[in-house]
Enzyme design. Structure first.
Site, short mmCIF file in Angstrom:
data_model
loop_
_atom_site.label_atom_id
_atom_site.label_comp_id
_atom_site.label_asym_id
_atom_site.label_seq_id
_atom_site.Cartn_x
_atom_site.Cartn_y
_atom_site.Cartn_z
N LYS A 152 -17.73 29.67 29.92
CA LYS A 152 -18.32 30.87 29.34
C LYS A 152 -19.53 31.22 30.20
CE LYS A 152 -21.16 30.27 25.76
NZ LYS A 152 -21.72 29.88 24.45
N LYS A 180 -11.06 19.55 21.52
CA LYS A 180 -11.24 18.15 21.10
C LYS A 180 -11.40 18.06 19.58
CE LYS A 180 -15.74 16.64 21.69
NZ LYS A 180 -16.34 16.30 20.41
N LYS A 201 -18.86 19.70 10.48
CA LYS A 201 -18.98 20.00 11.91
C LYS A 201 -17.62 20.30 12.52
CE LYS A 201 -20.13 20.45 16.03
NZ LYS A 201 -20.84 21.56 16.59
N CYS A 220 -15.69 21.20 23.31
CA CYS A 220 -15.62 20.83 21.89
C CYS A 220 -14.46 21.41 21.09
CB CYS A 220 -16.94 21.17 21.21
SG CYS A 220 -18.26 20.15 21.89
N ALA A 236 -13.48 24.43 14.09
CA ALA A 236 -12.09 24.86 13.89
C ALA A 236 -12.04 26.31 13.43
CB ALA A 236 -11.40 23.94 12.88
N LEU A 251 -25.43 23.93 18.18
CA LEU A 251 -25.79 24.80 19.31
C LEU A 251 -24.57 25.13 20.15
CD1 LEU A 251 -25.80 23.22 22.30
CD2 LEU A 251 -27.82 22.17 21.35
N ALA A 252 -24.60 26.30 20.77
CA ALA A 252 -23.56 26.66 21.75
C ALA A 252 -24.20 26.67 23.12
CB ALA A 252 -22.98 28.04 21.42
N GLU A 253 -23.47 26.24 24.13
CA GLU A 253 -24.02 26.24 25.49
C GLU A 253 -24.28 27.68 25.92
OE1 GLU A 253 -21.73 23.71 28.15
OE2 GLU A 253 -21.48 22.31 26.49
N ALA A 275 -28.31 11.76 27.32
CA ALA A 275 -29.12 12.88 27.86
C ALA A 275 -28.22 13.98 28.39
CB ALA A 275 -30.05 12.36 28.95
P1 NAD Z 1 -22.45 14.95 27.56
O1 NAD Z 1 -21.30 14.28 28.18
O2 NAD Z 1 -23.10 16.12 28.22
O3 NAD Z 1 -23.62 13.88 27.29
C1 NAD Z 1 -23.40 12.61 26.74
C2 NAD Z 1 -24.28 11.61 27.49
O4 NAD Z 1 -24.21 10.33 26.85
C3 NAD Z 1 -23.85 11.39 28.94
O5 NAD Z 1 -24.92 11.71 29.81
C4 NAD Z 1 -23.49 9.90 29.00
O6 NAD Z 1 -23.83 9.29 30.23
C5 NAD Z 1 -24.31 9.35 27.84
N1 NAD Z 1 -23.84 8.05 27.33
C6 NAD Z 1 -22.57 7.67 27.04
N2 NAD Z 1 -22.55 6.40 26.58
C7 NAD Z 1 -23.84 5.97 26.56
C8 NAD Z 1 -24.47 4.74 26.18
N3 NAD Z 1 -23.76 3.72 25.69
N4 NAD Z 1 -25.81 4.65 26.30
C9 NAD Z 1 -26.54 5.69 26.79
N5 NAD Z 1 -26.00 6.87 27.17
C10 NAD Z 1 -24.66 7.01 27.05
O7 NAD Z 1 -21.96 15.38 26.09
P2 NAD Z 1 -22.55 16.56 25.18
O8 NAD Z 1 -21.89 17.84 25.55
O9 NAD Z 1 -24.04 16.47 25.14
O10 NAD Z 1 -21.96 16.14 23.76
C11 NAD Z 1 -22.45 15.03 23.05
C12 NAD Z 1 -21.91 15.09 21.64
O11 NAD Z 1 -22.39 16.28 20.99
C13 NAD Z 1 -20.38 15.15 21.54
O12 NAD Z 1 -19.98 14.42 20.42
C14 NAD Z 1 -20.10 16.63 21.35
O13 NAD Z 1 -18.89 16.83 20.65
C15 NAD Z 1 -21.28 17.06 20.51
N6 NAD Z 1 -21.65 18.49 20.64
C16 NAD Z 1 -21.64 19.09 21.86
C17 NAD Z 1 -22.04 20.43 21.97
C18 NAD Z 1 -22.01 21.15 23.28
O14 NAD Z 1 -22.14 22.38 23.28
N7 NAD Z 1 -21.84 20.49 24.41
C19 NAD Z 1 -22.50 21.12 20.84
C20 NAD Z 1 -22.54 20.45 19.62
C21 NAD Z 1 -22.11 19.13 19.53
C1 UGA Z 2 -19.09 25.90 20.29
C2 UGA Z 2 -19.68 26.42 18.97
O1 UGA Z 2 -19.93 27.83 19.09
C3 UGA Z 2 -20.97 25.71 18.63
O2 UGA Z 2 -21.45 26.13 17.36
C4 UGA Z 2 -20.71 24.20 18.60
O3 UGA Z 2 -21.90 23.50 18.34
C5 UGA Z 2 -20.14 23.77 19.95
O4 UGA Z 2 -18.92 24.49 20.21
C6 UGA Z 2 -19.78 22.32 20.01
O5 UGA Z 2 -19.54 21.68 19.01
O6 UGA Z 2 -19.75 21.87 21.14
P1 UGA Z 2 -19.59 26.28 22.88
O7 UGA Z 2 -18.29 25.57 23.07
O8 UGA Z 2 -20.77 25.81 23.65
O9 UGA Z 2 -20.02 26.21 21.34
O10 UGA Z 2 -19.41 27.84 23.20
P2 UGA Z 2 -18.88 29.10 22.35
O11 UGA Z 2 -19.86 30.18 22.46
O12 UGA Z 2 -18.43 28.74 20.99
O13 UGA Z 2 -17.60 29.52 23.19
C7 UGA Z 2 -16.42 28.72 23.20
C8 UGA Z 2 -15.31 29.44 23.96
O14 UGA Z 2 -14.82 30.56 23.22
C9 UGA Z 2 -15.77 30.01 25.30
O15 UGA Z 2 -14.78 29.78 26.27
C10 UGA Z 2 -15.97 31.49 25.01
O16 UGA Z 2 -15.88 32.28 26.15
C11 UGA Z 2 -14.82 31.73 24.02
N1 UGA Z 2 -15.02 32.91 23.15
C12 UGA Z 2 -16.08 32.97 22.31
C13 UGA Z 2 -14.06 33.91 23.15
O17 UGA Z 2 -13.07 33.85 23.89
N2 UGA Z 2 -14.24 34.99 22.32
C14 UGA Z 2 -15.30 35.08 21.48
O18 UGA Z 2 -15.39 36.09 20.73
C15 UGA Z 2 -16.25 34.05 21.48
#
Ligand code: NAD
Ligand code: UGA
Length: 459
Positions: free
Chosen positions: A338, A278, A219, A275, A224, A162-164, A12
């Site tokens: 960000k 990593k 992905k 991300c 990258a 999605l981006a945060e 979650a």
């Molecule tokens: P997060 O740390 O916010 O959430 C992961 C959750 O999983 C945590 O709450 C943790 O407690 C839970 N968890 C871990 N092990 C568990 C288990 N065995 N059973 C139940 N719950 C468990 O991480 P996130 O940012 O949501 O990222 C999750 C994945 O999505 C990663 O692989 C990340 O690379 C990918 N991703 C993240 C983003 C982003 O913007 N944050 C965007 C796209 C993809």
């Molecule tokens: C990024 C990707 O944009 C998403 O598509 C992907 O799903 C996600 O990683 C993931 O796999 O977690 P996120 O890390 O949430 O999303 O945020 P971004 O908007 O990509 O920004 C990443 C970093 O780059 C931030 O620190 C931002 O400020 C910086 N940035 C972005 C710059 O310095 N310049 C830019 O022009 C854009």
């Protein structure tokens, strides 16, 4: 109420919460449950104070929570009752053993697979939502194939893009939805089931089916490529500072070429977030494992430029402040990686703050959403730090403002007032190039942007 289908998301977090909230909103006939091992997080999801800040999320949660969206810590029951299980657990960088510092740590992922196996009967579709190294589905299948209770599994990959800060918008109107599956009859059937969920609101032509491995690798490659654009423009910002060229003008001129495009060309203090670093390290590790050292070196440079950008930003602050910041108060505007998020994972602010504290500066940190995380991140760090909700108070008596996060609120402050409160000469280092530099200069500030000529009152 009888639901047509029951689906579960394990994890979650920043991805699991918003993604499943949008699915629940768009698919009222499905029961959507989200579970997590972190009970405190589940309690927050069920409260008025959500565990993450994401524009638009609260409104959606208030519409669907308790109707067809449920948060729970009961992972076992969740697995038992669901036909479709999304796995969205964290996959951080390994900190120990083989591949430490580069490879994905798949311990949470594997634990989840074991648990799914323990609790399952009948047939289920397992959806990889987490970002994973290419070929991970094979590992998942290997675990799940030690079948118990006659359970049948089909593993599909459905990475999240999605981006945060824009998660809800990105989920409501994605550029594409990628679904990777085995190209067998049962694999394609499972992919179609997942496609049918998204087809509730995403046009069919945006839902792409590929083989499992293309989906997993796409992905990592997408992240990258995005990070590479930022490192490319950041590398040129260093050259601009030597030549009096202006990085914003270059971004516009270069980005106006449709083959290049204007997005993701904003020079900055460097990219952060959980991300990019990593996933690139993971790509490098995979390339090295296949003996592709040149490929690994190529992507490693994207990270190196990012570190260089952070380092040169701090070095410039220290040099400009007469090579010493000992005892000087510096206001840090923004701690999140960000704007529009409270997330501080891999935020450049941590590096910058760490370096300034090493130099014995006195710091006052302000951020509209990230102060709670900043406090956690900096607990135990030695040095003079205060946390201020109010940016004006943060700047009180400071010699410099260092803007790290591009929050809109920082653009609209009354800088004449802020200038009056600061020590003179008052400096601003705009690590995001979002402020009106000429106006700040006219107010009295010495202004130091990224990749643009500085505006100073002494020549
Ligand atoms: P997060 O740390 O916010 O959430 C992961 C959750 O999983 C945590 O709450 C943790 O407690 C839970 N968890 C871990 N092990 C568990 C288990 N065995 N059973 C139940 N719950 C468990 O991480 P996130 O940012 O949501 O990222 C999750 C994945 O999505 C990663 O692989 C990340 O690379 C990918 N991703 C993240 C983003 C982003 O913007 N944050 C965007 C796209 C993809
Ligand atoms: C990024 C990707 O944009 C998403 O598509 C992907 O799903 C996600 O990683 C993931 O796999 O977690 P996120 O890390 O949430 O999303 O945020 P971004 O908007 O990509 O920004 C990443 C970093 O780059 C931030 O620190 C931002 O400020 C910086 N940035 C972005 C710059 O310095 N310049 C830019 O022009 C854009």
């Amino acid at each position: 109420m009888d639901f047509e289908r029951k689906m579960l998301c394990i994890g979650a977090g920043y991805v699991g919460g918003p993604t499943m909230a949008v699915i629940a909103l768009k698919c009222p006939e499905y029961k959507v449950s989200i579970v997590d091992i972190n009970e405190e997080k589940i309690r927050k999801w069920n409260s008025g104070q959500l565990p993450i800040y994401e524009p638009g999320l609260e409104e959606i949660i208030s519409k669907v929570r308790g109707c067809n969206l449920f948060f729970s810590a009961d992972i076992k029951s969740g697995i038992r009752e669901s036909d479709i299980i999304f796995v969205s657990v964290n996959t951080p960088i390994k900190t120990f053993g083989l591949g430490a510092g580069m490879a994905s740590d798949l311990q949470y992922w594997e634990k989840t697979a074991q648990q799914i196996l323990e609790e399952s009967e009948g047939s289920k579709i397992i959806v990889e939502k987490s970002t994973l190294p290419v070929k991970t589905a094979q590992v998942m299948e290997r675990i799940l194939k030690t079948r118990k209770n006659g359970a049948q599994f089909e593993v599909v990959s459905n990475p999240e893009f999605l981006a945060e800060g824009t998660a809800i918008q990105d989920l409501l109107e994605p550029d594409r939805v990628l679904i990777g599956s085995h190209q067998t009859e049962s694999g394609l059937r499972a992919a179609e089931e997942i496609a049918n969920i998204y087809a509730h609101w995403v046009p069919r032509e945006k839902i792409i089916n590929t083989n499992l491995w293309s989906s997993e690798l796409s992905k990592l490659v997408a992240n990258a490529f995005l990070a590479q654009r930022i490192s490319s423009i950041n590398s040129i910002s260093a050259l601009c500072e030597k030549t009096d060229a202006d990085i914003a003008e270059i971004s516009y001129a270069v980005g106006s070429d449709r083959r290049i495009g204007l997005k993701f060309l904003n020079a900055s203090v460097g990219f952060g977030g959980s991300c990019f670093r990593k996933d690139i390290l993971n790509l490098v590790y995979i390339a090295e494992n296949y003996g592709l050292n040149e490929v690994a070196d190529y992507w490693r440079m994207v990270l190196k430029i990012n570190e260089y950008q952070e380092e040169r930003f701090v070095a410039n602050i220290i040099k400009t402040m007469f090579n010493t910041v000992v005892g000087k108060k510096i206001a840090i505007f923004g701690f999140a990686f960000k704007a529009n998020t409270g997330d501080t994972r891999e935020s450049p602010a941590k590096f910058i703050v760490g370096k300034l504290l090493e130099e014995k500066a006195t710091l006052s940190i302000t951020d509209p959403q990230a102060l709670a995380n900043a406090r956690i991140d900096l607990a135990g760090v030695e040095g003079e730090i205060t946390f201020e909700e109010d940016p004006y108070r943060a700047a009180d008596g400071a010699s410099a403002i260092v803007l790290v996060t591009e929050w809109v609120v920082f653009k609209t402050l009354n800088y004449a007032d802020i200038y009056r409160r600061m020590k003179k000469p008052a400096l601003i280092f705009d690590g995001r190039n979002i402020l009106e530099h000429r106006r700040l200069f006219d107010v009295g500030f010495d202004v130091y942007p990224i990749g643009k000529p500085s505006l100073t009152h002494f020549k």
